[in-house]
Design a protein around this motif. Structure first.
Motif, mmCIF file in Angstrom:
data_model
loop_
_atom_site.group_PDB
_atom_site.id
_atom_site.type_symbol
_atom_site.label_atom_id
_atom_site.label_comp_id
_atom_site.label_asym_id
_atom_site.label_seq_id
_atom_site.Cartn_x
_atom_site.Cartn_y
_atom_site.Cartn_z
ATOM 1 N N ARG A 1 0.862 -1.297 0.055
ATOM 2 C CA ARG A 1 0.137 -0.236 -0.084
ATOM 3 C C ARG A 1 0.822 1.163 -0.181
ATOM 4 N NH1 ARG A 1 -2.673 3.601 3.584
ATOM 5 N NH2 ARG A 1 -4.650 4.069 2.568
ATOM 6 N N ASP A 2 1.772 1.303 0.804
ATOM 7 C CA ASP A 2 2.828 2.453 0.872
ATOM 8 C C ASP A 2 3.443 2.676 -0.522
ATOM 9 O OD1 ASP A 2 2.094 2.780 3.567
ATOM 10 O OD2 ASP A 2 3.918 1.825 4.339
ATOM 11 N N SER A 3 3.825 1.592 -1.039
ATOM 12 C CA SER A 3 4.638 1.799 -2.433
ATOM 13 C C SER A 3 3.612 2.313 -3.567
ATOM 14 C CB SER A 3 5.126 0.366 -2.931
ATOM 15 O OG SER A 3 5.632 0.641 -4.131
ATOM 16 N N LEU A 4 2.381 1.772 -3.296
ATOM 17 C CA LEU A 4 1.509 2.266 -4.394
ATOM 18 C C LEU A 4 1.126 3.730 -4.090
ATOM 19 C CD1 LEU A 4 -0.934 -0.810 -4.298
ATOM 20 C CD2 LEU A 4 0.034 0.194 -6.304
ATOM 21 N N LEU A 5 0.827 3.965 -2.732
ATOM 22 C CA LEU A 5 0.524 5.367 -2.518
ATOM 23 C C LEU A 5 1.651 6.359 -3.011
ATOM 24 C CD1 LEU A 5 -0.889 5.344 0.926
ATOM 25 C CD2 LEU A 5 -1.995 5.823 -0.975
#
Length: 226
Positions: free
Chosen positions: A33-37
């Motif tokens: 999720r952090d990478s996508l954000l």
């Protein structure tokens, strides 16, 4: 900036497809999720609308059908490493504890007056436990530093778990033989140290069985995008 919509849907789907140890599984999903954000925010800074940026980030990250199996392999390897570490520590430690106990057992006890076959059975049990510990060490290496050389870590995890389940009845049979060869549980009833070691051993065996069951479950699971 908090993400809503496409990224949240993607991450939720990823979390639902994965099966394995809860902590590491949640960490993997959070990292995804952090990478996508981060990617979406970078694209948004370049001028894309938020929704479009999220869609582009998800497309660049890859479809669930391709990503989830890789994450599941990592979870399988992690579960295998945990079980291997437990075997590496608990099996030799159990052998050491019982070796000390038999040396400290009160002179003239039921064990010291037991039949001649007690010593060979005890030796076989010791060899088995040490062998399990050595196997745990090899599995730790294979699923750790040697992971890049293994094409199917899921299979290593599964075989290790099956070995634990296969070896446990043999181990218990040998322990029962030793117990009743020394005239049954009554021989330990007045020996608190022996009772304590027996309880610790039982705890280790239960942990091994639980870890093996978890490894079988994780290694059997094949993610399906939802």
């Amino acid at each position: 900036m908090a993400g809503v919509g496409v990224i949240d849907d993607y991450v939720t789907g990823l979390g639902r497809t994965l099966k394995g140890p809860r902590g590491p599984r949640l960490d993997m999903v959070a990292e995804a999720r952090d990478s996508l954000l981060d990617t979406a925010e970078a694209l948004e800074d370049d001028g894309l609308e938020r929704a479009e940026a999220e869609r582009a980030a998800v497309e660049d990250f890859g479809p669930l059908g391709a990503i989830a199996p890789r994450y599941q392999e990592e979870l399988s390897a992690l579960a295998g490493r945990r079980l291997a570490a437990l075997l590496f520590i608990s099996a030799p430690l159990t052998t050491l504890m019982w070796s000390v106990i038999w040396r400290l057992f009160p002179a003239g006890s039921a064990y010291t007056a037991g039949p001649d076959w007690l010593a060979p059975v005890s030796y076989v049990l010791d060899v088995l436990q040490v062998g399990i510990g050595v196997l745990g060490a090899f599995a730790m290496f294979a699923l750790g530093r040697g992971l890049h050389r293994i094409r199917r870590p899921r299979l290593v995890t599964r075989l290790l778990a099956l070995f634990v389940w296969a070896a446990m009845p043999v181990t218990l049979a040998l322990c029962v033989a030793l117990m009743y060869g020394s005239h049954g549980p009554a021989g330990f009833s007045g020996y608190p140290l022996g009772v304590g070691v027996a309880l610790v051993s039982d705890g280790f065996w239960l942990l091994q069985l639980y870890g093996a069951a978890q490894c079988l479950s994780v290694s059997r699971h094949r993610p399906v995008a939802v």
